[in-house]
Design a protein around this motif. Structure first.
Motif, mmCIF file in Angstrom:
data_model
loop_
_atom_site.group_PDB
_atom_site.id
_atom_site.type_symbol
_atom_site.label_atom_id
_atom_site.label_comp_id
_atom_site.label_asym_id
_atom_site.label_seq_id
_atom_site.Cartn_x
_atom_site.Cartn_y
_atom_site.Cartn_z
ATOM 1 N N TYR A 290 0.786 -1.224 0.000
ATOM 2 C CA TYR A 290 0.000 0.000 0.000
ATOM 3 C C TYR A 290 0.826 1.288 0.000
ATOM 4 O O TYR A 290 0.306 2.347 -0.323
ATOM 5 C CB TYR A 290 -0.951 0.017 1.203
ATOM 6 N N SER A 291 2.107 1.200 0.388
ATOM 7 C CA SER A 291 2.899 2.428 0.459
ATOM 8 C C SER A 291 3.931 2.535 -0.651
ATOM 9 O O SER A 291 4.013 3.536 -1.353
ATOM 10 C CB SER A 291 3.587 2.544 1.820
ATOM 11 N N LEU A 292 4.733 1.483 -0.859
ATOM 12 C CA LEU A 292 5.782 1.551 -1.868
ATOM 13 C C LEU A 292 5.217 1.651 -3.273
ATOM 14 O O LEU A 292 5.879 2.151 -4.183
ATOM 15 C CB LEU A 292 6.711 0.333 -1.751
ATOM 16 N N ARG A 293 3.992 1.165 -3.473
ATOM 17 C CA ARG A 293 3.373 1.218 -4.803
ATOM 18 C C ARG A 293 2.417 2.396 -4.928
ATOM 19 O O ARG A 293 1.692 2.508 -5.908
ATOM 20 C CB ARG A 293 2.627 -0.093 -5.081
ATOM 21 N N ASN A 294 2.435 3.293 -3.933
ATOM 22 C CA ASN A 294 1.515 4.421 -3.929
ATOM 23 C C ASN A 294 2.315 5.724 -3.959
ATOM 24 O O ASN A 294 3.048 6.033 -3.031
ATOM 25 C CB ASN A 294 0.636 4.353 -2.672
ATOM 26 N N SER A 295 2.156 6.491 -5.034
ATOM 27 C CA SER A 295 2.958 7.709 -5.225
ATOM 28 C C SER A 295 2.664 8.769 -4.160
ATOM 29 O O SER A 295 3.573 9.456 -3.693
ATOM 30 C CB SER A 295 2.718 8.285 -6.624
ATOM 31 N N GLU A 296 1.380 8.891 -3.748
ATOM 32 C CA GLU A 296 1.022 9.889 -2.734
ATOM 33 C C GLU A 296 1.649 9.565 -1.385
ATOM 34 O O GLU A 296 2.123 10.459 -0.682
ATOM 35 C CB GLU A 296 -0.497 9.982 -2.602
ATOM 36 N N MET A 297 1.658 8.286 -1.024
ATOM 37 C CA MET A 297 2.285 7.870 0.226
ATOM 38 C C MET A 297 3.786 8.125 0.181
ATOM 39 O O MET A 297 4.382 8.584 1.161
ATOM 40 C CB MET A 297 2.016 6.384 0.490
ATOM 41 N N LYS A 298 4.407 7.832 -0.954
ATOM 42 C CA LYS A 298 5.852 8.055 -1.090
ATOM 43 C C LYS A 298 6.187 9.543 -0.995
ATOM 44 O O LYS A 298 7.162 9.915 -0.343
ATOM 45 C CB LYS A 298 6.358 7.464 -2.400
ATOM 46 N N ARG A 299 5.378 10.394 -1.623
ATOM 47 C CA ARG A 299 5.609 11.841 -1.544
ATOM 48 C C ARG A 299 5.447 12.344 -0.116
ATOM 49 O O ARG A 299 6.235 13.166 0.360
ATOM 50 C CB ARG A 299 4.635 12.590 -2.468
#
Length: 314
Positions: A290-299
């Motif tokens: 859910y995090s490494l594949r999610n651009s908003e979470m990474k930002r």
């Protein structure tokens, strides 16, 4: 078994993989690493979402609740499991076993309903984007989260109380890594037919029904994705849903095989491996999915990290 031959069991022995002592030593190191990574991954998700106002939307608030469940789930199971793997035989009190089973069922049941709610959220966002703010408003979100937690509490209360109301006459050796319903039920010296009917029905309602609804919602989502004019939009939507579906299939599939038939014909080692799939792998994979594949979470994570560096600099 005759009543006069019954003895009061006050504690249980968790055997773990005691038949394979060399394997236990190797598994201890692997499981310890998995536990630390699981705690760190889910804790980071919780902190990032809590501190970032832009992520205070249903999709990420559902994820926040899921991370809290995963941390709690791991904390209930993993410390005891590590003790079991580091010793030949681990004693656990009757009350301790009751408490562990209760919280496993509480967090497991809550996760079943949360994953269903998250699938509904993605379905509404992708299939009905214009009406999404109305469909998934704050009131609906709160009701789904509260329903998930209350359902988990009810499942845990009914099932744990029922299991431990049975007489335990001995032996007191649980051929498992922790106090889960199926291996504990094997030590009961009474007719468990009614409970097994309940377990079968409960698993259908709590595990199978949400899983089937998730699959149906994703079939609808898939058709909606294929109709998207933008290739980038299709890829982003498909990536989000594929990762969720992977986690869901792993969790529901193994939980279903474990609880649908509490006294199934699987070997004890097979049962242990199935339990590890949803108690060990799912909490580990969810932060990665859910995090490494999610651009908003990474930002949001990078932004939080930069803010921390700036504060330390000054």
């Amino acid at each position: 078994m005759k009543r006069q031959n019954q003895s009061c069991v006050v504690e249980f022995i968790l055997l773990g993989f005691s038949n394979f002592p060399e394997l236990q030593v190797q598994l201890f190191g692997v499981f310890l690493v998995i536990y630390v990574v699981t705690l760190m991954g889910n804790a980071i998700i919780t902190v990032v979402i809590s501190l970032n106002q832009s992520l205070h939307v249903p999709m990420y608030l559902f994820l926040l609740n899921l991370s809290v469940v995963e941390v709690s789930f791991s904390a209930v199971i993993m410390p005891e499991m590590l003790v079991v793997l580091s010793t030949e035989k681990t004693m656990i009190s009757f009350v301790g076993c009751f408490a562990q089973m209760y919280f496993i069922l509480l967090f497991g049941g809550t996760e079943c309903f949360l994953l269903g709610a998250m699938a509904y959220d993605r379905f509404a966002a992708i299939c009905h984007p214009l009406n999404y703010p109305v469909i998934m408003n704050r009131g609906v979100f709160m009701k789904l989260v509260i329903f998930s937690w209350i359902s988990g509490i009810m499942v845990a209360t009914v099932q744990t109380t029922w299991v431990f109301s049975f007489p335990f006459c001995g032996p007191n050796e649980i051929n498992h890594l922790f106090c889960e319903t199926p291996p504990v039920l094997e030590l009961v010296c009474a007719d468990t037919f009614l409970f097994e009917i309940y377990a079968f029905t409960g698993t259908i309602l709590i595990v199978m029904v949400p899983f089937l609804l998730i699959l149906l919602s994703y079939i609808r989502v898939l058709f909606a994705i294929l109709k998207m004019p933008s290739t980038t939009g299709r890829q982003k939507a498909f990536s989000t849903c594929a990762s969720h579906l992977t986690s869901v299939t792993l969790f529901y599939g193994t939980a279903n095989m474990t609880y649908l038939q509490p006294k199934s014909g699987y070997s004890p080692e097979t049962k242990k491996l199935m339990s590890l799939a949803y108690t060990l792998l799912t909490p580990l994979l969810n932060p990665l999915i859910y995090s490494l594949r999610n651009s908003e979470m990474k930002r949001a994570l990078i932004k939080l990290w930069r803010r921390k560096v700036i504060l330390h600099t000054f």
